[in-house]
Design an enzyme around this catalytic site. Structure first.
Site, short mmCIF file in Angstrom:
data_model
loop_
_atom_site.label_atom_id
_atom_site.label_comp_id
_atom_site.label_asym_id
_atom_site.label_seq_id
_atom_site.Cartn_x
_atom_site.Cartn_y
_atom_site.Cartn_z
N TYR A 1 0.74 -1.14 -0.04
CA TYR A 1 0.05 -0.11 0.07
C TYR A 1 0.99 1.25 -0.08
O TYR A 1 0.58 2.18 -0.65
CB TYR A 1 -0.86 0.02 1.16
CG TYR A 1 -1.76 1.11 1.40
CD1 TYR A 1 -2.98 1.16 0.67
CD2 TYR A 1 -1.29 2.29 2.22
CE1 TYR A 1 -3.85 2.23 0.88
CE2 TYR A 1 -2.08 3.36 2.33
CZ TYR A 1 -3.44 3.43 1.66
OH TYR A 1 -4.21 4.44 1.93
N LYS A 15 1.16 4.26 -2.86
CA LYS A 15 1.05 5.69 -2.80
C LYS A 15 2.24 6.46 -2.77
O LYS A 15 2.19 7.86 -3.45
CB LYS A 15 0.60 5.95 -1.12
CG LYS A 15 -0.76 5.28 -1.01
CD LYS A 15 -1.77 5.79 -1.87
CE LYS A 15 -3.33 5.30 -1.41
NZ LYS A 15 -4.51 5.83 -2.19
N VAL A 44 -8.76 8.62 8.23
CA VAL A 44 -10.24 8.95 8.18
C VAL A 44 -10.87 7.69 8.58
O VAL A 44 -10.86 6.64 8.08
CB VAL A 44 -10.50 9.44 6.94
CG1 VAL A 44 -12.16 9.85 6.77
CG2 VAL A 44 -9.58 10.71 6.44
P1 NDP Z 1 -13.13 2.93 1.56
O1 NDP Z 1 -12.64 1.52 1.65
O2 NDP Z 1 -14.12 3.43 2.30
O3 NDP Z 1 -13.48 3.22 0.01
C1 NDP Z 1 -12.68 2.78 -1.30
C2 NDP Z 1 -13.35 3.10 -2.41
O4 NDP Z 1 -12.56 2.88 -3.48
C3 NDP Z 1 -14.72 2.40 -2.58
O5 NDP Z 1 -15.66 3.13 -3.14
C4 NDP Z 1 -14.15 1.37 -3.27
O6 NDP Z 1 -15.28 0.49 -4.15
C5 NDP Z 1 -13.22 2.07 -4.23
N1 NDP Z 1 -12.34 0.79 -4.80
C6 NDP Z 1 -11.70 -0.24 -4.57
N2 NDP Z 1 -11.43 -0.95 -5.52
C7 NDP Z 1 -11.43 -0.20 -6.67
C8 NDP Z 1 -11.36 -0.79 -7.87
N3 NDP Z 1 -10.73 -1.55 -8.25
N4 NDP Z 1 -12.29 0.05 -8.86
C9 NDP Z 1 -12.84 1.22 -8.65
N5 NDP Z 1 -13.21 1.42 -7.28
C10 NDP Z 1 -12.52 0.52 -6.28
O7 NDP Z 1 -11.83 3.86 1.34
P2 NDP Z 1 -11.62 5.34 1.92
O8 NDP Z 1 -12.71 6.11 1.83
O9 NDP Z 1 -10.86 5.49 3.30
O10 NDP Z 1 -10.23 5.69 0.84
C11 NDP Z 1 -10.41 6.51 -0.28
C12 NDP Z 1 -8.92 6.85 -0.50
O11 NDP Z 1 -8.31 7.41 0.59
C13 NDP Z 1 -8.09 5.61 -0.89
O12 NDP Z 1 -7.35 5.97 -2.12
C14 NDP Z 1 -7.17 5.43 0.35
O13 NDP Z 1 -6.24 4.71 -0.13
C15 NDP Z 1 -7.09 6.74 0.80
N6 NDP Z 1 -6.65 7.04 2.05
C16 NDP Z 1 -7.58 6.80 3.25
C17 NDP Z 1 -7.31 7.02 4.62
C18 NDP Z 1 -8.01 6.66 5.69
O14 NDP Z 1 -7.65 6.97 6.80
N7 NDP Z 1 -9.35 6.28 5.50
C19 NDP Z 1 -5.99 7.28 4.88
C20 NDP Z 1 -5.00 7.72 3.77
C21 NDP Z 1 -5.41 7.56 2.52
P3 NDP Z 1 -16.27 -0.54 -3.55
O15 NDP Z 1 -17.23 0.11 -2.58
O16 NDP Z 1 -16.43 -1.28 -4.59
O17 NDP Z 1 -15.24 -1.59 -2.73
#
Ligand code: NDP
Length: 248
Positions: free
Chosen positions: A169, A173, A204
């Protein structure tokens, strides 16, 4: 033909992406929120599937896109070469391929945002890799080869010796943070004034972040939304946290 600015937000069916989409819509943009699972009100997009990427880009080639937020991301359990390859496929290559597909029809003043992470800092890798990722002359091909070498090193068991962490991961990034620099350079002579930056949303409370995280989705969306709406002549090729540029 629409006069409203059009924003694509990936992975917008939940979490931080859903909030980014909501806030951009509240600011008057026409938002194309994507979901991997087909559902009403969303454009279907699986960033691991090139045909899916191409179909989305084709559907929005006219009148063109103003903002692309590459938010979709995943963190898989376990650590081996297959996990490393899949993590890069979703988090890095998915964002890179979609950006390439959308850039050709991006309108002047376009903004591209990569949702990165605090784990995408160069401090996660050894000094030799740090130098390579941060090389100002790093080309697209160099970056892709470097990331592919991570997967090969994991497969051969040499990754720790070569300065990689046992965390795919984090490397995905780091790849995004390096990619914004590469893209900014590639776009330097493009007359459209497109700005490309990456955002650390912070830790988050989402399915990925878990319930112990200190920040709400509203907090997490702040820096990505800020970068999506940067004014003309704003920064490009930079990594941001708390709406401020930070060290890669
Ligand atoms: P969630 O797991 O809540 O959401 C992830 C989203 O990405 C979902 O909509 C998921 O879809 C989608 N997704 C995953 N794989 C694919 C794919 N192959 N094609 C299209 N969509 C996909 O995570 P967050 O909201 O927390 O994360 C959002 C972003 O923020 C990510 O890039 C994460 O790495 C980054 N981030 C988050 C942090 C945190 O603390 N939460 C910290 C740092 C970065 P589905 O519902 O179908 O699985």
């Amino acid at each position: 033909m629409t006069d409203r600015r059009i924003a694509i937000v990936t992975g917008a069916n939940r979490g931080i992406g859903q909030e980014i989409a909501r806030e951009l819509a509240a600011r008057g943009l026409e938002v194309v929120a994507t979901s991997r699972v087909p559902q009403r009100g969303y454009a279907t997009l699986d960033v691991e599937d090139r045909a899916s990427i191409d179909a989305l880009a084709r559907a929005h080639a006219k009148p063109g896109v103003d903002v692309l937020v590459n938010n979709a991301g995943a963190s898989f359990d376990g650590f081996n070469a297959a996990v490393a390859a899949r993590t890069l496929a979703v988090n890095f290559f998915g964002a890179m391929h979609l950006t390439d597909a959308i850039l050709s029809s991006m309108r002047p003043g376009g903004r591209v945002v990569m949702v990165s992470s605090g784990l995408g800092k160069l401090s996660q890798v050894g000094p030799a890799l740090r130098a390579r990722f941060s090389d100002p002359a790093l080309s697209r091909g160099d970056l892709v080869a470097l990331l592919e070498s991570f997967v090969q090193d994991v497969a051969s068991g040499a990754h720790v010796r070569h300065g990689w962490p046992s965390n795919a991961y984090s490397i995905s990034k780091i790849g995004l943070n390096a990619l914004v620099r590469v893209l900014a350079r590639e776009l330097a002579t493009d007359p459209r004034g497109i700005l490309v930056n990456s955002a650390d949303p912070g830790w988050v409370r989402t399915r990925m972040g878990g319930s112990a995280a200190p920040l709400s989705v509203e907090d997490g969306a702040k820096t990505p939304v800020y970068l999506a709406l940067l004014p003309e002549g704003g920064p490009t090729g930079r990594f941001f946290a708390h709406q401020q540029p930070v060290a890669f």
